[in-house]
Design a protein around this motif. Sequence first.
Motif: not given
Length: 238
Positions: A27-31, A113-115
């Motif tokens: 999971f990753s986030t971009w702004r 994030g690595r999950y």
Amino acid sequence: MMSVPRTTRRTTAHPDLTDPRVGAPLFSTWRVGTPERQRQTVEAIAETWTRRPWPARDLLSYHVYTGEDGSTLLHHSQWASEQAFEAFVKAHRQERVDEIDTAVPGIERVRLGRYRYHRGSAGRPGRVPGSIVIVDVEFDGPDPGRQRAWADAVLEALDAEPDPHPGGIAAHFHLSTDGTRVLNYAEWENARAHREALAAPGEGVGSPTGQWKRVQTWPGVKSSTVSRYEHALGLVPA
């Protein structure tokens, strides 16, 4: 005989969070700043990916979600292993990033994030979520046992909930590989249903039960954030 590379196609289907082939959900986030830039970035990702072959057999799906805040994009990719992801980074990632950045300059890549998938609620078959709620809990240090225990306590509270909101569909708990976070990917009928659940008596979406109080007062919780998203793009091998 050489295998023919598979093409990339768009899909409106949501990911199967319980797919046993997924060994490394990321999971990753971009702004990106504005709703218009959210839309432009989603289309740039779609264009960049669909013009190229699917990059790896061990990538099962890639999904992008637009944040209700009008600024954020959530990325969720389902990999068979972290090694497969690292191979993709070395061979294919940069050219895709460069093309997207050319189309929409100034993207801020916030966090990857690595999950590992832990457990989920039973869910309600046949219902398509209109809102994805991401609950991101960070602890004050790495402790895999604490991650599992906290996630299990939330699931126990959900199972014992005396007045569940009918808009809730399912909750899927992921544990970060560094031992410090739990990510709950919760599926809701729509954003309004989730807001109604938050507005009900008690803290969060649950009733004021002993099980929920135990969750809310868990020692070592450093922070907890709740963000709502809509599924905007699904990419899978054709």
